[in-house]
Motif scaffolding. Structure first.
Motif, PDB file in Angstrom:
ATOM      1  N   ARG A  41       0.855  -1.200   0.000  1.00  0.00           N
ATOM      2  CA  ARG A  41       0.000   0.000   0.000  1.00  0.00           C
ATOM      3  C   ARG A  41       0.884   1.240   0.000  1.00  0.00           C
ATOM      4  O   ARG A  41       1.588   1.490   0.978  1.00  0.00           O
ATOM      5  N   LYS A  68      -0.799  -3.084  -9.774  1.00  0.00           N
ATOM      6  CA  LYS A  68      -2.051  -3.745 -10.165  1.00  0.00           C
ATOM      7  C   LYS A  68      -1.835  -5.249 -10.287  1.00  0.00           C
ATOM      8  O   LYS A  68      -2.654  -6.047  -9.826  1.00  0.00           O
ATOM      9  N   LYS A  73      -2.022  -1.570  -3.728  1.00  0.00           N
ATOM     10  CA  LYS A  73      -2.777  -0.319  -3.917  1.00  0.00           C
ATOM     11  C   LYS A  73      -1.808   0.860  -4.014  1.00  0.00           C
ATOM     12  O   LYS A  73      -0.871   0.956  -3.220  1.00  0.00           O
ATOM     13  N   ALA A  75      -1.921   5.192  -4.655  1.00  0.00           N
ATOM     14  CA  ALA A  75      -2.654   6.438  -4.908  1.00  0.00           C
ATOM     15  C   ALA A  75      -1.668   7.594  -4.939  1.00  0.00           C
ATOM     16  O   ALA A  75      -0.657   7.583  -4.236  1.00  0.00           O
ATOM     17  N   THR A  97      -5.070   6.431  -9.622  1.00  0.00           N
ATOM     18  CA  THR A  97      -5.853   7.002  -8.525  1.00  0.00           C
ATOM     19  C   THR A  97      -5.170   8.293  -8.088  1.00  0.00           C
ATOM     20  O   THR A  97      -4.094   8.268  -7.498  1.00  0.00           O
ATOM     21  N   ARG A 108      -7.836   5.764   0.263  1.00  0.00           N
ATOM     22  CA  ARG A 108      -7.995   4.947  -0.961  1.00  0.00           C
ATOM     23  C   ARG A 108      -7.105   3.707  -0.945  1.00  0.00           C
ATOM     24  O   ARG A 108      -7.498   2.660  -1.452  1.00  0.00           O
ATOM     25  N   VAL A 109      -5.899   3.803  -0.417  1.00  0.00           N
ATOM     26  CA  VAL A 109      -5.032   2.621  -0.423  1.00  0.00           C
ATOM     27  C   VAL A 109      -5.379   1.650   0.717  1.00  0.00           C
ATOM     28  O   VAL A 109      -5.021   0.483   0.653  1.00  0.00           O
ATOM     29  N   LYS A 110      -6.100   2.153   1.724  1.00  0.00           N
ATOM     30  CA  LYS A 110      -6.502   1.254   2.815  1.00  0.00           C
ATOM     31  C   LYS A 110      -7.745   0.457   2.451  1.00  0.00           C
ATOM     32  O   LYS A 110      -7.927  -0.660   2.869  1.00  0.00           O
TER      33      LYS A 110
END
Lengths: 111, 137
Positions: A41, A68, A73, A75, A97, A108-110
């Motif tokens: 993340r 991906k 994740k 952002a 993102t 968003r990454v969590k």
């Protein structure tokens, strides 16, 4: 250019600073991909990034593809106006993102 | 009227020299900061392309740049003695595919086309010659 990092709320925050162009892209790519392999993340805080050319965008695209593929994740946040314009021209705002604020990117990454 | 001439060698110092020359020109011509950055980006992309693909290790390579601002118009002339390459003939990049399908690369010349109003190329006297124009505002 520099690449500072810190950990916050189970995510790694990376802060590249300076100019990301064909002179600096190779070293940035190596450092970024290493960090992405170690951390699933990641938030890229671009507030300190003054300039990006297509050589830098290439690295960000490769990084996003790698994240991906490994189901991680990623952002990005806090783009300066000139950087935002370059992202817009590249169509990157729709495939990456991209958030205004760091807290939003962390959320968003969590998620 | 503002005018600046610059000759770059195809090496790792070229982009730094270019950035400071564009900064000087922008100040002299009173360019707004966003336009100065766009001009730097356009020239960076073209110079980087020429350095990466134009000279194949040759020692006598040069890139000459002339910036000209007059009557609300910006004109940029680039000349290099690298291999013939017409940037206006390169097809536009893929801007539509999703992340997995998106091809890496091809954005540099897209920026040149997006940010300049006219881009004209010819190969003459052993040189690639490129003329770019746009409004100075």
């Amino acid at each position: 250019m520099e690449l500072n990092h810190e950990l916050a709320q189970e995510a790694l925050i990376l802060k590249p600073a300076g100019r990301l162009d064909s002179n600096t892209a190779q070293a940035f790519e190596k450092a970024l991909l290493e960090q992405l392999q170690a951390h699933p993340r990641v938030v890229l805080d671009l507030s300190g990034l003054d300039y990006v050319s297509s050589a830098g965008l290439r690295v960000l695209l490769i990084a996003a593809k790698q994240v991906k593929q490994s189901a991680g994740k990623l952002a990005l946040c806090a783009l300066q106006p000139a950087i935002h314009q370059v992202f817009e021209m590249s169509g990157f705002l729709t495939i990456l993102t991209v958030c205004d604020a760091r807290d939003e990117a962390l959320a968003r990454v969590k998620g | 009227m503002s005018h600046l001439q610059l000759e770059l060698k195809p090496d790792s110092t070229a982009l730094v020299q270019l950035a400071s020359a564009v900064e000087r020109f922008a100040e002299e011509a009173g360019l707004p900061l966003p336009l100065a950055m766009q001009l730097n980006l356009v020239l960076d992309e073209l110079v980087t392309n020429t350095i990466d693909y134009g000279f194949a290790g040759r020692e006598d390579g040069y890139i000459r740049i002339e910036l000209h601002g007059e009557a609300g118009r910006l004109r940029v002339d680039l000349q290099d003695n690298g291999v013939p390459f017409d940037p206006t003939a390169v097809p536009p990049p893929d801007l539509e595919s999703d992340l997995e399908q998106r091809r890496v690369g091809g954005l540099g010349l897209h920026f040149v086309r997006e940010l300049m109003e006219r881009v004209e190329y010819c190969h003459e006297a052993g040189e690639n010659r490129l003329r770019l124009e746009r409004a100075l505002a």
